[in-house]
Design a protein around this motif. Sequence first.
Motif, short mmCIF file in Angstrom:
data_model
loop_
_atom_site.label_atom_id
_atom_site.label_comp_id
_atom_site.label_asym_id
_atom_site.label_seq_id
_atom_site.Cartn_x
_atom_site.Cartn_y
_atom_site.Cartn_z
N PHE A 1 0.84 -1.21 0.00
CA PHE A 1 0.00 0.00 0.00
C PHE A 1 0.86 1.25 0.00
O PHE A 1 1.91 1.32 0.64
CB PHE A 1 -0.89 0.00 1.25
N GLU A 2 0.46 2.24 -0.76
CA GLU A 2 1.00 3.59 -0.64
C GLU A 2 -0.14 4.52 -0.99
O GLU A 2 -0.68 4.48 -2.11
CB GLU A 2 2.18 3.81 -1.62
N GLY A 3 -0.57 5.28 0.03
CA GLY A 3 -1.73 6.13 -0.22
C GLY A 3 -1.75 7.30 0.73
O GLY A 3 -0.95 7.38 1.66
N ALA A 4 -2.72 8.17 0.47
CA ALA A 4 -2.80 9.40 1.25
C ALA A 4 -3.72 9.20 2.45
O ALA A 4 -4.73 8.51 2.38
CB ALA A 4 -3.36 10.53 0.38
N ALA A 5 -3.28 9.80 3.57
CA ALA A 5 -4.18 9.94 4.71
C ALA A 5 -4.49 11.43 4.82
O ALA A 5 -3.59 12.27 4.70
CB ALA A 5 -3.52 9.44 5.98
N THR A 6 -5.75 11.73 5.01
CA THR A 6 -6.15 13.14 5.18
C THR A 6 -6.33 13.44 6.66
O THR A 6 -7.09 12.73 7.35
CB THR A 6 -7.47 13.40 4.43
N ILE A 7 -5.59 14.42 7.11
CA ILE A 7 -5.69 14.87 8.51
C ILE A 7 -6.52 16.14 8.49
O ILE A 7 -6.22 17.06 7.71
CB ILE A 7 -4.29 15.14 9.09
N ALA A 8 -7.60 16.18 9.29
CA ALA A 8 -8.51 17.31 9.15
C ALA A 8 -9.10 17.77 10.48
O ALA A 8 -9.10 17.02 11.48
CB ALA A 8 -9.66 16.93 8.21
N LEU A 9 -9.57 19.00 10.47
CA LEU A 9 -10.42 19.54 11.54
C LEU A 9 -11.78 19.75 10.90
O LEU A 9 -11.89 20.44 9.88
CB LEU A 9 -9.86 20.87 12.06
N GLN A 10 -12.80 19.11 11.48
CA GLN A 10 -14.11 19.22 10.86
C GLN A 10 -15.21 19.24 11.91
O GLN A 10 -14.99 18.84 13.05
CB GLN A 10 -14.35 18.06 9.89
N SER A 11 -16.36 19.78 11.51
CA SER A 11 -17.48 19.82 12.44
C SER A 11 -18.00 18.41 12.66
O SER A 11 -17.70 17.49 11.90
CB SER A 11 -18.60 20.68 11.85
N ALA A 12 -18.80 18.26 13.71
CA ALA A 12 -19.39 16.94 13.99
C ALA A 12 -20.23 16.48 12.81
O ALA A 12 -20.36 15.28 12.57
CB ALA A 12 -20.23 17.04 15.26
N GLU A 13 -20.71 17.44 12.02
CA GLU A 13 -21.55 17.06 10.86
C GLU A 13 -20.69 16.79 9.63
O GLU A 13 -21.21 16.47 8.57
CB GLU A 13 -22.57 18.15 10.53
N GLY A 14 -19.37 17.02 9.73
CA GLY A 14 -18.53 16.68 8.59
C GLY A 14 -18.10 17.85 7.74
O GLY A 14 -17.46 17.67 6.69
N GLN A 15 -18.37 19.09 8.19
CA GLN A 15 -17.87 20.24 7.43
C GLN A 15 -16.38 20.39 7.71
O GLN A 15 -15.98 20.51 8.87
CB GLN A 15 -18.60 21.52 7.84
N VAL A 16 -15.56 20.35 6.68
CA VAL A 16 -14.11 20.38 6.85
C VAL A 16 -13.64 21.83 6.92
O VAL A 16 -13.93 22.62 6.03
CB VAL A 16 -13.41 19.66 5.69
N TYR A 17 -12.95 22.18 8.02
CA TYR A 17 -12.45 23.54 8.19
C TYR A 17 -10.98 23.64 7.81
O TYR A 17 -10.49 24.70 7.42
CB TYR A 17 -12.63 23.99 9.64
#
Length: 620
Positions: free
Chosen positions: A125-141
Motif C-alpha cells: 500500500f502507498e496512499g494518502a491519509a487526510t488529517i482534518a479539523l471538521q465539524s461533527a456534521e462533517g464540514q471540513v475547516y
Amino acid sequence: TVVTVNGSASHITPRLLYGQMFEDINSGDGGIYAEMLQNRAFQQVTPNTTAALYAWNTINGAGINVIADPSPVSSALPNSLQLTIPEGASGSIGFGNEGYYGIQINSGWTYNASFYYKFPVTSSFEGAATIALQSAEGQVYASASVSLIGSQTTWNKVAVHLKPTLSPMSTANNFTVTLNAAEAAGETIDFAMFSLFPPTFKGRANGLRIDIATTLYEMKPSFFRLPGGNNLGGTWATRWQWNATVGPLVDRPGRMGDWGYINTDGLGLLEYMYLCEDMEMEPIMAVWAGYSLDGESLPDDALDPYIQQATDQINFVIGDPTVNEYAALRASLGHPEPFPLTYVEIGNEDFFASDSYIYRWKYFAGNLTAAFPQLRFIATTYPFDPILDPVPLQYDNHVYQTPGWFIENAFYYDSFERNGTYYFQGEYAAISLNVSDVFGDGRLMYPTIESSIGEAAYMTGLERNSDIVFAASYAPLLMNVANYQWTPNLIAFDASEVYPSTSYYVQQLFSVNRGTEYLPSTVPTYNGTLYWSVTHDSSASTVLIKVVNVDSTSAPMTFNLPFEVASAGFATVLTGPPTASNSPTTPNAIVPITSPMTFSKSFNFTAPAYSVTVLTTQFV
Ligand SMILES: O=S(=O)(O)O[C@H]1C[C@H](O)[C@@H](O)[C@@H]1CO
C-alpha cells in the motif's frame, strides 16, 4: 466608621504574598495544558476494551482498537491504535477525536498536528491519509495530506500544519484521520502518540492554552504551588514522580491522577517551571513524602529512595549541571540555568497522617535541609501539632469554609505568636453556605459575591498579618465546566471560553494592589461588617486602601491619612447581589468597575453593600 492610617509601615509586604495553587484537578489536561486531543497516547488504558478508545470514534465503518503493541512506540507508551479497513467499503474511512469536550477552531491559528504510524505487516500500500479539523456534521475547516507507505514497518512520525478557513462558533468539532476506503481496503495500520496543538502562551513548545494562561497572568501572581494538593500522590503506586514527567512526550507514561482521570503528564515538571518563568512566578514545589491518601505511610526505614527522588527533583530545578546529573538533564532539555526556588513543601495535608509525619518530616526535612541549606521547607501538619524536629519555620494552612467563617476569622492570624514561624495560607475558599456540612450539600457551583467578599474580609487579615503570612492562594484554581471534580473554583473554562469568577477578581484586586509595605490603621470591629487593609507602594508612592463591606447596606466611612495626597485618584469596586456569580451563562455578570475619585488627607467614602473596593491615590 472612622479609619485613621498610620504613616510608618509596620512591615514590608512579602514578595510572594499572592499566588496560585495548582494541581491537575479539572484543570491541567484539557485545561491549561494546550494539547487538544483527549487520550492522545492511550496511556494507562486496558487494551482491547472500548473504554480504551475514550474520546476516539470510528468513521464510516473503519475498525479501530487499542492494542498492546508487540513493538510499541516506546516502553512508556505500550499501546497503539490499530486501524483496519474493511474490504468493500467506499468513501473516506478512518477515525476521529472529539478533543476535551470540544475543539476550538480558529481561522487565525495554525495548528500543529502529528502522530506516529507503522504497518504491523509490510504491505504494498502507498496512499494518502487526510488529517482534518471538521465539524461533527462533517464540514471540513482545515485539512492536510500525508502519504502512508506499507513498507513502513517501524514507527515513523508525521507532522502537518492545519490552517482553518473559518472560525465556527461551535466547538463540537473533530480531529480526523481518514483514507480512501477503496484504495486502503484490507489494510491494517498502527498509530501512536497523536498530538494537536494550537498556538501557545508566549509560543512555548508543549505549552499552555493562551486564554487561560493570560487570565492567570493578569492576576499578577507571585508564586505557583505545584504539583498538588491531593494529586501529589493518592497511592504509592500512582504517586506523582517528577522523573516520569520530563523528557520527550513519547517517554512519559502518564498516571492515574487522584481526581479520577488519567494524567498525560504532558504538563510536567519542566513545563511547570516554564509556566513560572513565563508568568514571572516562583514555584512553591511539593515533594512526595511517603504518605498516600489511601492512608498508607511508609515506615521510617523505607524512606531513603524517596528522599533521593526528592533530592533529584530539587536538583532538576536548581542543581548545577556540571556536578549533578539531574541538573545536567535540565540543561540537556534546554535550560542550563537553575530556576528560582525558595520553598519546598514536604507532602500535602499531612495532618491526615501526623503520627508518621513525625519521622517522615524528620528524615525528609533533615536530609533535604542538609543538601539544600538555602531552601526553606514547609510542613503540612497543623502548626506545632505534633511537635516536629527539626522545628518547621513554615507551615501550610488550608481552610474550606462558609463565607461567615471567613468573616469571623478575619483576625485568625492576629493571635499567632511572632516566634520566627511563617505561614502559607496555601488553600482557602468559601465553598458552601451549609455551616453544618461544608463539604456536603450546598456546595457553591461558582463563587458568588457573598463567598468572594467573605474571602476578601479574611484577606484583609492576611495583609495585616503578612509579617508572618508569607504567601496565600485560593484553591482550586481552574475548572473545566464539562468535567470537574470540585466546586467552586477560581476560574472556569470550556473548550473555547474562560470565565473568571467574582473570587478571581478579588484575588486580582488584592494581588495587583498589594503595595510594598503595610500601613497599620484603626483595627476593624471583630465579626463586624466592615474590613479594610492599607498598604503603601513605596516605588509609586501610592496608598492602596482595600475596603470590604459584607453588609446588605452601604456604609459611610471617613479615612484620615498620615500625609497629603493627590486629589485625583481611583476607586475600583466589585459589587453585586450576594448570590450573583459569573458563569458560562452569565460570564460577565460581575466585573470590577474603576472610576475617578477625589481624595484629600481626610476623605469620606461610602462602601457599597456587598462590595470589595480598592481606593488608590498618591502621597504628595
Ligand atoms: O478533599 S480535600 O482534602 O479537601 O482536598 C483538597 C485539599 C487538597 O490539598 C486539595 O488537593 C483539594 C482541593 O483543593
